[in-house]
Scaffold this motif. Structure first.
Motif, PDB file in Angstrom:
ATOM      1  N   ARG A 228      55.676  -9.008  64.729  1.00 30.48           N
ATOM      2  CA  ARG A 228      54.722  -8.584  63.697  1.00 30.48           C
ATOM      3  C   ARG A 228      54.982  -7.108  63.432  1.00 30.48           C
ATOM      4  NH1 ARG A 228      50.445 -12.053  62.922  1.00 30.48           N
ATOM      5  NH2 ARG A 228      48.801 -10.482  62.680  1.00 30.48           N
ATOM      6  N   VAL A 229      55.307  -6.780  62.200  1.00 24.23           N
ATOM      7  CA  VAL A 229      55.746  -5.431  61.852  1.00 24.23           C
ATOM      8  C   VAL A 229      54.689  -4.735  61.002  1.00 24.23           C
ATOM      9  CG1 VAL A 229      57.574  -4.025  60.827  1.00 24.23           C
ATOM     10  CG2 VAL A 229      58.138  -6.241  61.888  1.00 24.23           C
ATOM     11  N   PHE A 230      54.214  -3.611  61.495  1.00 26.86           N
ATOM     12  CA  PHE A 230      53.223  -2.801  60.800  1.00 26.86           C
ATOM     13  C   PHE A 230      53.875  -1.483  60.391  1.00 26.86           C
ATOM     14  CE2 PHE A 230      50.973  -5.645  63.545  1.00 26.86           C
ATOM     15  CZ  PHE A 230      49.759  -5.918  62.940  1.00 26.86           C
ATOM     16  N   GLY A 231      53.658  -1.060  59.162  1.00 28.62           N
ATOM     17  CA  GLY A 231      54.214   0.221  58.771  1.00 28.62           C
ATOM     18  C   GLY A 231      53.867   0.569  57.346  1.00 28.62           C
TER      19      GLY A 231
ATOM     20  N   LEU B 100      61.339   8.171  56.134  1.00 25.00           N
ATOM     21  CA  LEU B 100      61.447   7.192  57.203  1.00 25.00           C
ATOM     22  C   LEU B 100      60.523   7.589  58.348  1.00 25.00           C
ATOM     23  CD1 LEU B 100      65.297   6.558  57.307  1.00 25.00           C
ATOM     24  CD2 LEU B 100      63.542   5.182  56.193  1.00 25.00           C
ATOM     25  N   LEU B 101      59.884   6.590  58.932  1.00 24.34           N
ATOM     26  CA  LEU B 101      58.937   6.824  60.015  1.00 24.34           C
ATOM     27  C   LEU B 101      59.577   6.518  61.359  1.00 24.34           C
ATOM     28  CD1 LEU B 101      55.793   5.081  58.469  1.00 24.34           C
ATOM     29  CD2 LEU B 101      56.254   7.531  58.568  1.00 24.34           C
ATOM     30  N   PRO B 102      59.077   7.116  62.445  1.00 27.41           N
ATOM     31  CA  PRO B 102      59.544   6.723  63.782  1.00 27.41           C
ATOM     32  C   PRO B 102      59.302   5.239  63.997  1.00 27.41           C
ATOM     33  CG  PRO B 102      58.246   8.736  63.879  1.00 27.41           C
ATOM     34  CD  PRO B 102      58.082   8.201  62.487  1.00 27.41           C
ATOM     35  N   LEU B 103      60.070   4.651  64.900  1.00 25.69           N
ATOM     36  CA  LEU B 103      60.005   3.220  65.186  1.00 25.69           C
ATOM     37  C   LEU B 103      59.450   3.011  66.593  1.00 25.69           C
ATOM     38  CD1 LEU B 103      60.763   0.269  64.459  1.00 25.69           C
ATOM     39  CD2 LEU B 103      63.057   0.757  65.338  1.00 25.69           C
ATOM     40  N   VAL B 104      58.392   2.218  66.702  1.00 18.14           N
ATOM     41  CA  VAL B 104      57.778   1.920  67.999  1.00 18.14           C
ATOM     42  C   VAL B 104      57.832   0.417  68.235  1.00 18.14           C
ATOM     43  CG1 VAL B 104      55.681   2.002  69.397  1.00 18.14           C
ATOM     44  CG2 VAL B 104      56.239   3.915  67.868  1.00 18.14           C
TER      45      VAL B 104
ATOM     46  N   VAL C 108      56.488   2.967  62.184  1.00 15.94           N
ATOM     47  CA  VAL C 108      56.658   1.535  61.973  1.00 15.94           C
ATOM     48  C   VAL C 108      56.550   0.897  63.348  1.00 15.94           C
ATOM     49  CG1 VAL C 108      58.246  -0.302  61.293  1.00 15.94           C
ATOM     50  CG2 VAL C 108      58.095   1.783  59.920  1.00 15.94           C
ATOM     51  N   VAL C 109      55.620  -0.031  63.515  1.00 13.32           N
ATOM     52  CA  VAL C 109      55.366  -0.640  64.815  1.00 13.32           C
ATOM     53  C   VAL C 109      55.791  -2.105  64.780  1.00 13.32           C
ATOM     54  CG1 VAL C 109      53.654  -1.114  66.597  1.00 13.32           C
ATOM     55  CG2 VAL C 109      53.399   0.916  65.140  1.00 13.32           C
ATOM     56  N   VAL C 110      56.674  -2.478  65.693  1.00 17.05           N
ATOM     57  CA  VAL C 110      57.138  -3.855  65.827  1.00 17.05           C
ATOM     58  C   VAL C 110      56.514  -4.434  67.082  1.00 17.05           C
ATOM     59  CG1 VAL C 110      59.133  -5.370  66.081  1.00 17.05           C
ATOM     60  CG2 VAL C 110      59.307  -3.314  64.661  1.00 17.05           C
ATOM     61  N   ALA C 111      55.538  -5.318  66.913  1.00 15.10           N
ATOM     62  CA  ALA C 111      54.878  -5.960  68.046  1.00 15.10           C
ATOM     63  C   ALA C 111      55.616  -7.247  68.390  1.00 15.10           C
ATOM     64  CB  ALA C 111      53.422  -6.254  67.712  1.00 15.10           C
TER      65      ALA C 111
ATOM     66  N   ALA D 138      48.471  -1.396  66.646  1.00 18.73           N
ATOM     67  CA  ALA D 138      49.656  -1.299  65.794  1.00 18.73           C
ATOM     68  C   ALA D 138      49.281  -0.849  64.390  1.00 18.73           C
ATOM     69  CB  ALA D 138      50.383  -2.637  65.754  1.00 18.73           C
ATOM     70  N   SER D 139      48.199  -1.403  63.871  1.00 13.87           N
ATOM     71  CA  SER D 139      47.750  -1.001  62.545  1.00 13.87           C
ATOM     72  C   SER D 139      47.320   0.460  62.524  1.00 13.87           C
ATOM     73  CB  SER D 139      46.598  -1.900  62.100  1.00 13.87           C
ATOM     74  OG  SER D 139      46.114  -1.514  60.835  1.00 13.87           O
ATOM     75  N   ALA D 140      46.614   0.878  63.565  1.00 10.71           N
ATOM     76  CA  ALA D 140      46.138   2.259  63.629  1.00 10.71           C
ATOM     77  C   ALA D 140      47.280   3.261  63.710  1.00 10.71           C
ATOM     78  CB  ALA D 140      45.206   2.431  64.828  1.00 10.71           C
ATOM     79  N   LEU D 141      48.378   2.862  64.341  1.00  7.57           N
ATOM     80  CA  LEU D 141      49.527   3.755  64.485  1.00  7.57           C
ATOM     81  C   LEU D 141      50.452   3.729  63.275  1.00  7.57           C
ATOM     82  CD1 LEU D 141      50.528   3.042  68.205  1.00  7.57           C
ATOM     83  CD2 LEU D 141      49.377   5.083  67.312  1.00  7.57           C
TER      84      LEU D 141
END
Length: 272
Positions: free
Chosen positions: A29-32, A43-47, A75-78, A67-70
């Motif tokens: 699940r990718v949030f960004g 471009l954003l950092p990748l977590v 970009v957060v990959v859960a 993930a949404s808050a960050l």
């Protein structure tokens, strides 16, 4: 990369990858903020984030709130990693490491900066984040894969299968016991640093860490002891202990949630 949906607060881009060993499908699940759609946006950092639970429970959707808050700053990959039971801890850590590789390979398409990659997680997910940081140190070089981790974010992580700390004993019987038993059914497994980071005697060369704990959390002491061991090994570490409150720090309804998010965002911007 297959995907459905869009990238917004609780409607992330959903996709998956197949593991190299068994061609197993692993959900992501990718949030960004960029959502991979704007090539002109910064471009954003990748977590890469591993959800909480106790190895035998928890789901990738549990990470939606944090993930949404960050996602304003990264970009957060859960990762929907396999739970303990049918898989050995080595299988699970390999899946976690492959998720990191997938995220790096697809960073540009997700609107993320592949030169600013971090791993993160809470509880059992914190264990996996610490393990993946070790695997990356042991296997990767810029010439072999290109991934260069910038940090690891460990939120009330499960790191010590001995469960012998003062904060753990104060709680009495904990669901952690059943989780560890399922994750490490063989006593010898607990000797492996990827399974039990707190037991590792080789911590030098790891990326900077942010270790977050709570005053009333059973995992507090092992997390802070691990932070101390990292510092002794020359690893830059930031430690933040939050006040005793009911609930989990990663829950958006927790009293300290906004402060936790602020702390993590600052670390993402400046892990050193």
């Amino acid at each position: 990369m297959s995907s459905t949906g869009t990238s917004s607060a609780f409607d992330p881009l959903t996709t998956s990858f197949k593991t190299s060993a068994e061609s197993r499908e692993i959900g992501l699940r990718v949030f960004g903020k960029n959502g991979g759609k704007s090539r002109t946006a910064e471009l954003l950092p990748l977590v890469v984030y591993f959800h909480g639970g106790f190895f035998t429970c928890g789901a990738v959707e549990d990470a939606d709130g944090i993930a949404s808050a960050l996602s304003e700053k990264a970009v957060v990959v859960a990762v929907d990693y396999p739970l303990a039971g049918d898989d050995s801890f080595l299988d699970i850590t390999e899946v976690a490491f492959e998720a990191l590789q997938w995220a790096y390979d697809h960073a540009d398409g997700l609107g993320a900066d592949g030169t600013r990659v971090m791993v993160a997680g809470d509880q059992a997910g914190g264990n996996l984040a610490a393990a993946v940081a070790m695997i990356a140190r042991d296997r990767l070089t810029p010439t072999t894969r290109g991934i260069c981790l910038k940090g690891q974010i460990l939120i009330t992580p499960m790191l010590d299968p001995t469960q012998s700390t003062k904060s753990m004993k104060a709680l009495g019987k904990c669901v952690c016991q059943e989780g560890w038993a399922a994750y490490l059914p063989s006593t010898s497994d607990a000797l492996h640093p990827y399974a039990a980071p707190a037991q590792s005697r080789r911590l030098s060369g790891l990326v900077p860490a942010l270790v977050i704990t709570a005053q009333n959390d059973a995992l507090r002491d092992e997390a802070e002891q691990y932070a101390s061991s990292l510092i002794a090994a020359g690893v830059p570490v930031q430690v933040r202990r939050f006040a005793a409150e009911s609930g989990q720090l990663v829950d958006p309804t927790h009293a300290s949630f906004s402060s936790v998010i602020s702390t993590i965002k600052q670390f993402i911007q400046d892990p050193a």
